[in-house]
Design an enzyme around this catalytic site. Structure first.
Site, PDB file in Angstrom:
ATOM      1  N   ILE A  48      19.874 -74.540  -4.532  1.00  0.00           N
ATOM      2  CA  ILE A  48      18.699 -74.538  -3.662  1.00  0.00           C
ATOM      3  C   ILE A  48      18.912 -73.484  -2.581  1.00  0.00           C
ATOM      4  O   ILE A  48      19.872 -73.556  -1.809  1.00  0.00           O
ATOM      5  CB  ILE A  48      18.476 -75.928  -3.032  1.00  0.00           C
ATOM      6  N   LYS A  49      18.003 -72.505  -2.527  1.00  0.00           N
ATOM      7  CA  LYS A  49      18.127 -71.435  -1.533  1.00  0.00           C
ATOM      8  C   LYS A  49      17.396 -71.821  -0.251  1.00  0.00           C
ATOM      9  O   LYS A  49      16.241 -72.245  -0.285  1.00  0.00           O
ATOM     10  CB  LYS A  49      17.538 -70.127  -2.074  1.00  0.00           C
ATOM     11  N   LEU A  50      18.093 -71.642   0.851  1.00  0.00           N
ATOM     12  CA  LEU A  50      17.544 -71.928   2.173  1.00  0.00           C
ATOM     13  C   LEU A  50      17.884 -70.775   3.104  1.00  0.00           C
ATOM     14  O   LEU A  50      18.964 -70.181   3.002  1.00  0.00           O
ATOM     15  CB  LEU A  50      18.168 -73.211   2.740  1.00  0.00           C
TER      16      LEU A  50
END
Length: 317
Positions: A131-133
């Protein structure tokens, strides 16, 4: 003699920074990363029309509200593209949380859960997803909670040592420190050109890598955002490098020798006290480049997310 890309692969895990399935087939990377700008670009490829149609049809089954349908279709399309990419890479796909949530920890966690659920409903285990944040304080705090649940994260738009340190202390799986965008800022600010070995972005990633290894942090360092192959070659030995198709193809067609530049130290030292939110915000504030590039990156991803949603809205209406 092996080409430049094959030589690099002997030191570093290569990741494709694209949503273009044909480009991934050609470069045969281990993993792939996407972002809102790459999803928007991929959505305009004619071969992807079926993925868009599927996302639209699915969104219509989830709600009668148009705004909700648009959001659902955008999420499903990002996952659909990720699913196609996962057929081609043995490792992981990075799928990004809406940049407009970059300062909302709770909403970022909820969006991450939704993306993971969509992948799981398609038969993909969360172990193949990152998950990219954005590397805001809120994004890092969201990642810390997600990691505690066993959801691995990729912290992106990382331009400063403060961001890197906070990510390591939060126990995130992977960071994506940017190289080329740092170079862009310094070239514009100073009017100078830089040799690859003195490139401010290369120096930044090298410093982060050495700090992580010296203090025994397990967080993976994946250099990102490259402007030329010189930057990439100077980071040979970095844990991972995520590279766009044009530079991957340039290296595949080259025989430039690659020498390992980054090597983990065996002499580790325990890290100091954990950084507080106040310390993080102060250190970020003192780095004009990082403040400007983080804000610009979030704005630009938000703009492209909006463009994607307008395209989907036209199909939903």
């Amino acid at each position: 003699m092996a080409n430049t890309l094959e030589q690099l692969k002997s030191f570093t895990t290569i990741v494709a920074d694209t949503g273009d399935i044909e480009a991934i087939k050609r470069s045969q990377p281990e993993d792939a990363t996407t972002n809102p700008s790459l999803i928007l670009k991929a959505a305009q490829i004619p071969e992807y029309s079926g993925l868009i149609d599927n996302a639209i049809a699915w969104a219509k089954t989830q709600s009668d509200n148009l705004e909700t349908q648009i959001e659902d279709a955008a999420d499903k399309l990002a996952v659909n593209i990720g699913l196609e990419i996962l057929k081609l890479v043995p490792g992981r796909i990075s799928t990004e949380v809406d940049a407009r949530l970059s300062f909302d920890k709770t909403a970022s966690i909820a969006k991450a859960h939704k993306l993971i659920r969509l992948y799981q409903e398609a038969g993909i285990d969360k172990s193949r997803i990152l998950i990219k944040l954005a590397s805001t304080w809120e994004g890092i705090c969201a990642a810390k909670e997600l990691e505690a649940e066993g959801i691995n994260c990729n912290l992106t738009l990382l331009f400063s040592f403060a961001q890197a340190r906070a990510c390591a202390e939060a126990g995130v799986f992977l960071i994506s420190p940017f190289v080329g965008r740092i170079l862009d800022w310094y070239k514009k600010s100073t009017g100078k050109d830089y040799r690859a070995s003195e490139d401010p972005g290369v120096v930044s990633v090298t410093d982060i890598y050495n700090y992580y290894k010296r203090h025994g942090y397990k967080t993976v360092v994946m250099g990102a955002s490259f402007r030329n192959t010189g930057e990439i070659i100077e980071l040979a030995g970095c844990d991972r490098l995520t590279i766009g198709p044009s530079l991957l193809e340039e290296m595949a067609a080259s025989n430039t020798p690659v020498v390992r530049k980054l090597t983990p130290t065996t002499d580790t030292v325990a890290p100091g006290p954990v950084m507080s939110e106040a310390e993080f915000r102060w250190e970020m504030n003192q780095d004009a480049m990082a403040v400007e590039k983080l804000a610009e990156g979030i704005r630009n991803f938000a703009i492209d997310q909006g463009k994607l949603e307008e395209m989907l809205k036209a199909k939903l209406a």
